[in-house]
Design a protein around this motif. Structure first.
Motif, short mmCIF file in Angstrom:
data_model
loop_
_atom_site.label_atom_id
_atom_site.label_comp_id
_atom_site.label_asym_id
_atom_site.label_seq_id
_atom_site.Cartn_x
_atom_site.Cartn_y
_atom_site.Cartn_z
N UNK A 28 18.01 -20.30 -12.65
CA UNK A 28 18.78 -21.81 -12.43
C UNK A 28 19.71 -21.73 -10.96
N UNK A 29 20.13 -20.18 -10.96
CA UNK A 29 21.08 -20.17 -9.52
C UNK A 29 20.28 -19.01 -8.68
N UNK A 30 19.28 -18.40 -9.10
CA UNK A 30 18.68 -17.54 -8.08
C UNK A 30 18.42 -17.98 -6.78
N UNK A 31 18.71 -17.32 -5.85
CA UNK A 31 18.62 -17.78 -4.31
C UNK A 31 20.02 -18.62 -3.90
N UNK A 32 20.75 -19.06 -4.83
CA UNK A 32 21.77 -19.93 -4.26
C UNK A 32 23.30 -19.18 -4.54
N UNK A 33 23.33 -18.43 -5.75
CA UNK A 33 24.33 -17.41 -6.08
C UNK A 33 24.31 -16.18 -5.63
N UNK A 34 25.48 -15.53 -5.58
CA UNK A 34 25.44 -14.04 -5.10
C UNK A 34 26.50 -13.46 -5.84
N UNK A 35 26.38 -12.47 -6.77
CA UNK A 35 27.31 -11.70 -7.46
C UNK A 35 27.64 -10.47 -6.65
N UNK A 36 28.87 -9.91 -6.53
CA UNK A 36 29.26 -8.61 -5.62
C UNK A 36 30.52 -8.16 -6.42
N UNK A 37 30.60 -6.89 -6.18
CA UNK A 37 31.96 -6.30 -6.74
C UNK A 37 32.55 -5.35 -5.73
N UNK A 38 33.84 -5.08 -5.91
CA UNK A 38 34.64 -4.36 -5.28
C UNK A 38 35.52 -3.33 -5.91
N UNK A 39 34.92 -2.21 -6.31
CA UNK A 39 35.71 -1.37 -7.32
C UNK A 39 37.01 -0.92 -6.88
N UNK A 40 37.05 -0.77 -5.77
CA UNK A 40 38.24 -0.21 -5.17
C UNK A 40 39.45 -1.25 -5.50
N UNK A 41 38.91 -2.62 -5.39
CA UNK A 41 39.92 -3.61 -5.75
C UNK A 41 39.86 -4.02 -7.16
N UNK A 42 39.05 -3.37 -7.77
CA UNK A 42 38.92 -4.06 -9.22
C UNK A 42 38.55 -5.59 -9.20
N UNK A 43 37.72 -5.97 -8.35
CA UNK A 43 37.21 -7.45 -8.46
C UNK A 43 35.78 -7.64 -8.54
N UNK A 44 35.27 -8.61 -9.06
CA UNK A 44 33.98 -8.95 -9.01
C UNK A 44 34.00 -10.52 -8.49
N UNK A 45 33.15 -10.78 -7.47
CA UNK A 45 33.08 -12.11 -7.04
C UNK A 45 31.70 -12.82 -7.09
N UNK A 46 31.67 -14.15 -7.22
CA UNK A 46 30.42 -14.99 -7.29
C UNK A 46 30.42 -16.02 -6.34
N UNK A 73 25.75 -4.33 -12.36
CA UNK A 73 26.23 -3.11 -13.58
C UNK A 73 27.37 -2.64 -12.54
N UNK A 74 27.92 -1.52 -13.21
CA UNK A 74 29.29 -0.87 -12.78
C UNK A 74 29.16 -0.62 -11.34
N UNK A 75 27.90 0.26 -10.96
CA UNK A 75 27.84 0.95 -9.65
C UNK A 75 27.72 -0.52 -8.59
N UNK A 76 27.32 -1.43 -9.12
CA UNK A 76 26.92 -2.65 -8.03
C UNK A 76 25.31 -2.50 -7.45
N UNK A 77 24.77 -1.61 -8.12
CA UNK A 77 23.42 -1.27 -7.47
C UNK A 77 22.26 -2.14 -7.98
#
Length: 127
Positions: A63-81, A52-56
């Motif tokens: 199929x990816x739970x426990x292996x993949x992690x999504x995160x975001x940096x709103x200061x940089x306008x990026x979202x990573x996987x 979500x927008x706040x990252x919370x």
């Protein structure tokens, strides 16, 4: 019009890791949920993860739970996987998407809830 650009795809051996990144062109993108989907040519687009927008709050496909992690940096306008423990079945084109809904407190797994899409980055996992 929001432009999303993915990067970080490539070829990796099974068990390896990759980190995908998605950069948004507009500062207002920080107010919208983001997601990653993937698609194998000839198959339907598949939900991978959302944040979500706040990252919370996040959501993952089983199929990816426990292996993949999504995160975001709103200061940089990026979202990573972050993709760990990769398997050959993770091979696909990975797409970043931005939600249609302003500050919606819900990490939707449905492609129809996302208005803007990147061009995709290819991930290939060899066995």
């Amino acid at each position: 019009q929001v432009h999303l650009e993915e990067s970080g795809g490539g070829l990796v051996q099974a068990g390896g890791s990759l980190r995908l990144s998605c950069a948004a062109s507009e500062r207002t993108s920080s107010n919208y949920a983001k997601a990653w989907f993937r698609q194998v040519p000839g198959n339907e687009r598949e939900f991978v993860a959302a944040i979500i927008y706040s990252g919370t709050n996040t959501r993952y496909a089983d199929s990816v739970k426990g292996r993949f992690t999504i995160s975001r940096d709103n200061a940089k306008n990026t979202v990573d996987l972050q993709l760990n423990s990769l398997r050959p079945e993770d091979t696909a084109i990975y797409y970043c998407a931005q939600s249609t809904f302003y500050r919606r407190d819900h990490a939707s797994p449905f492609a129809t809830d996302y208005q803007y899409w990147g061009q995709g980055t290819r991930v290939t996992v060899s066995s």
